[in-house]
Design a protein around this motif. Sequence first.
Motif, mmCIF file in Angstrom:
data_model
loop_
_atom_site.group_PDB
_atom_site.id
_atom_site.type_symbol
_atom_site.label_atom_id
_atom_site.label_comp_id
_atom_site.label_asym_id
_atom_site.label_seq_id
_atom_site.Cartn_x
_atom_site.Cartn_y
_atom_site.Cartn_z
ATOM 1 N N ARG A 192 0.825 -1.219 0.000
ATOM 2 C CA ARG A 192 0.000 0.000 0.000
ATOM 3 C C ARG A 192 0.858 1.269 0.000
ATOM 4 N NH1 ARG A 192 -0.179 -2.551 4.805
ATOM 5 N NH2 ARG A 192 0.212 -1.380 6.741
ATOM 6 N N ALA A 193 1.994 1.247 0.708
ATOM 7 C CA ALA A 193 2.868 2.423 0.698
ATOM 8 C C ALA A 193 3.480 2.618 -0.682
ATOM 9 C CB ALA A 193 3.967 2.275 1.748
ATOM 10 N N GLU A 196 0.940 4.234 -2.916
ATOM 11 C CA GLU A 196 0.857 5.679 -2.663
ATOM 12 C C GLU A 196 2.013 6.421 -3.339
ATOM 13 O OE1 GLU A 196 0.788 6.050 1.550
ATOM 14 O OE2 GLU A 196 -1.243 5.223 1.767
ATOM 15 N N ARG A 197 3.229 5.847 -3.273
ATOM 16 C CA ARG A 197 4.376 6.497 -3.919
ATOM 17 C C ARG A 197 4.264 6.437 -5.434
ATOM 18 N NH1 ARG A 197 7.215 3.934 0.401
ATOM 19 N NH2 ARG A 197 7.801 2.205 -0.969
ATOM 20 N N MET A 199 1.504 6.556 -7.138
ATOM 21 C CA MET A 199 0.526 7.581 -7.510
ATOM 22 C C MET A 199 1.124 8.985 -7.421
ATOM 23 S SD MET A 199 -2.902 6.010 -5.684
ATOM 24 C CE MET A 199 -3.952 7.323 -6.301
ATOM 25 N N ALA A 200 2.110 9.138 -6.529
ATOM 26 C CA ALA A 200 2.767 10.443 -6.371
ATOM 27 C C ALA A 200 3.989 10.578 -7.273
ATOM 28 C CB ALA A 200 3.182 10.635 -4.914
ATOM 29 N N GLU A 203 8.051 6.529 -6.481
ATOM 30 C CA GLU A 203 8.548 5.180 -6.220
ATOM 31 C C GLU A 203 9.936 4.980 -6.813
ATOM 32 O OE1 GLU A 203 7.746 1.073 -4.819
ATOM 33 O OE2 GLU A 203 7.605 3.175 -4.211
#
Length: 210
Positions: A192-193, A196-197, A199-200, A203
């Motif tokens: 999940r983390a 999130e990265r 999507m931002a 990553e």
Amino acid sequence: MNSSLPLAVLTDSGFAATNAAALVIGYLLGSIPFGLLLTRAAGLGDIRQIGSGNIGATNVLRTGNKGLAAATLLLDAAKGAVAVWIARYYLGETPAMLAGLAAFIGHIFPVWLGFKGGKGVATYLGVLAALAWQCALVFAGLWLAVAAVTRISSLAAIIATIASPVAAWVLGDADLAAVVALMSLIILIKHRANIERLMAGEEPRIGSKT
């Protein structure tokens, strides 16, 4: 495999003992932290103190030692496959699925490390290879293709993980599809983390030190 076993069979003490043995064997094999053991043996310290803090091959690669990363990948996959093979040989097909699931969970939540392990991708692949090689081929093919294009390990794992239960369902084995779907769900939760990265746009790529 017949997924509608009679209640008398499901509650039989011998059946329960067999499945319990499969779960214990699988968990103990899966909880062996090869990434941590190999990096410590190589004098690289505690792999949990660098990068993502995970004990898997992707984080081992952040040490700069490709050989250790490859060995970690192979051993983490092998422990999942071996758990399935042992349970299948001695106990049967249903226990083999349970042993594979337990090995996968053991890697992610190893008792020896305070239940803080890796994300389970390599062990997941090993379990798939032993239970249904066709699913493993789908997973590996998608992972390699996505990783080659994006150089983002987590994205490759997420896409391949989503596809694997579908491949198991196409094979027509409801029990296999259910086990693979459960493992896939756990992997997605563990990522999940990363999601999130992604999507931002933050990553890290394969081989980066962060």
